[in-house]
Design a protein around this motif. Sequence first.
Motif, short mmCIF file in Angstrom:
data_model
loop_
_atom_site.label_atom_id
_atom_site.label_comp_id
_atom_site.label_asym_id
_atom_site.label_seq_id
_atom_site.Cartn_x
_atom_site.Cartn_y
_atom_site.Cartn_z
N ALA A 182 0.83 -1.21 0.00
CA ALA A 182 0.00 0.00 0.00
C ALA A 182 0.86 1.26 0.00
N ARG A 183 2.01 1.19 0.67
CA ARG A 183 2.90 2.36 0.72
C ARG A 183 3.43 2.73 -0.66
N VAL A 184 3.86 1.74 -1.44
CA VAL A 184 4.48 2.04 -2.74
C VAL A 184 3.44 2.25 -3.83
N LEU A 185 2.20 1.84 -3.59
CA LEU A 185 1.16 2.03 -4.59
C LEU A 185 0.59 3.45 -4.56
N ARG A 186 0.27 3.96 -5.73
CA ARG A 186 -0.45 5.22 -5.81
C ARG A 186 -1.92 4.99 -5.49
N PRO A 187 -2.63 5.99 -4.99
CA PRO A 187 -4.07 5.84 -4.77
C PRO A 187 -4.76 5.37 -6.05
N GLY A 188 -5.61 4.39 -5.92
CA GLY A 188 -6.27 3.80 -7.09
C GLY A 188 -5.45 2.71 -7.75
N GLY A 189 -4.24 2.44 -7.22
CA GLY A 189 -3.39 1.42 -7.81
C GLY A 189 -3.89 0.01 -7.54
N HIS A 190 -3.33 -0.95 -8.27
CA HIS A 190 -3.81 -2.32 -8.26
C HIS A 190 -2.77 -3.27 -7.65
N LEU A 191 -3.27 -4.22 -6.87
CA LEU A 191 -2.44 -5.28 -6.32
C LEU A 191 -3.00 -6.61 -6.81
N VAL A 192 -2.14 -7.39 -7.49
CA VAL A 192 -2.51 -8.74 -7.93
C VAL A 192 -1.65 -9.71 -7.12
N LEU A 193 -2.32 -10.48 -6.28
CA LEU A 193 -1.64 -11.32 -5.30
C LEU A 193 -2.09 -12.76 -5.49
N SER A 194 -1.12 -13.67 -5.65
CA SER A 194 -1.46 -15.09 -5.71
C SER A 194 -0.72 -15.82 -4.61
N ASP A 195 -1.29 -16.96 -4.21
CA ASP A 195 -0.69 -17.72 -3.12
C ASP A 195 -1.15 -19.17 -3.23
N ALA A 196 -0.39 -20.07 -2.60
CA ALA A 196 -0.82 -21.46 -2.51
C ALA A 196 -2.08 -21.54 -1.66
N HIS A 197 -3.00 -22.42 -2.03
CA HIS A 197 -4.28 -22.53 -1.35
C HIS A 197 -4.16 -23.37 -0.08
N LEU A 198 -4.86 -22.97 0.94
CA LEU A 198 -4.84 -23.69 2.20
C LEU A 198 -5.23 -25.16 2.03
N LEU A 199 -6.28 -25.44 1.25
CA LEU A 199 -6.74 -26.82 1.10
C LEU A 199 -5.69 -27.69 0.42
N SER A 200 -4.99 -27.13 -0.54
CA SER A 200 -3.95 -27.89 -1.24
C SER A 200 -2.85 -28.32 -0.28
N SER A 201 -2.56 -27.51 0.71
CA SER A 201 -1.48 -27.82 1.64
C SER A 201 -1.79 -29.04 2.50
#
Length: 307
Positions: A182-201
């Motif tokens: 959030a600090r490095v993003l400009r207002p209105g900026g986009h974050l695309v976040l992927s992660d391993a799924h809990l169920l898969s673990s």
Amino acid sequence: MTYLSPLGYLLGVEGAALLRGFKEGSADRAFVEARIAEIRTLLDTPALAHAEGVTAEPGTISTADVYQDWAPHYDAPGNGMIDLEQPVVRRILDGLPLGAALDAACGTGRHTAYLHGLGHHVTGVDASPDMLARARERLPDVDFHEADLHRLPLPDNAVDTVVCALAVSHVPELAPVLREFARVLRPGGHLVLSDAHLLSSYVRPTLPRRPGPDGRASLLTEYHRPLSAYLAAALPLGFQVRHCEEPRRPRGSLTPETAPDTLPTHMSWDLLHWYPEASAAALDDSPVAVVWHFQLDAARKGSPSDR
């Protein structure tokens, strides 16, 4: 300590197949009897009955050590999680306006390259020098920095888009990392976040790594979270959810034709191919990853560091 037993793992897969079949209504009598027969066979298989498991110590190998081993073949075909995660991330990126972008935990630069190809001005950051070396070979005209997700080498309000792929399962707390995004993003900026799924673990637990100084196998500490944990960390920072998707393992990905010649007596994903019907019942059409698209509130007030 965690004791990883090949017999125990296969029995767990059979149990998961039964429980899922009961829940989803697909466990007819023939299916249940087949699982029970396989369980009896497993218990009577000498190679498994006499196979010693592995006692592994969590937290005795670092993420840097693991990625040093992964770097030479991380981009090789057949990484199932990447195969499912990557098209979803790219579809989101295709709809975003061009601008300055950060690939946080960029690894070998697979998403960096895509962002660069779309026309973004991209910066890549990763904590692994071995992964960064591969990224620099791939994209010599992109700026890459060795840095931690908690201390990104960018000023406030520096980028329009942040991508962070399959990395936050290595950090114990989500909120500090998302606060840095959030600090490095400009207002209105986009974050695309992927992660391993809990169920898969649960159905594919972390495998042991090379022995440490004391001769014990090492187990990388990973943090797999429920979906609510991402919302609890993101929403107070001014992130709004634009999309969430859980890519699933396709049906038929485990078949008898892929079985190895001999039965492994150590913890290995090859074990799954020896009982493909149970493995498919436990794993097929189950979520492998989660992909979030957040947007930072354009009207968010206050200093970025206070978000």
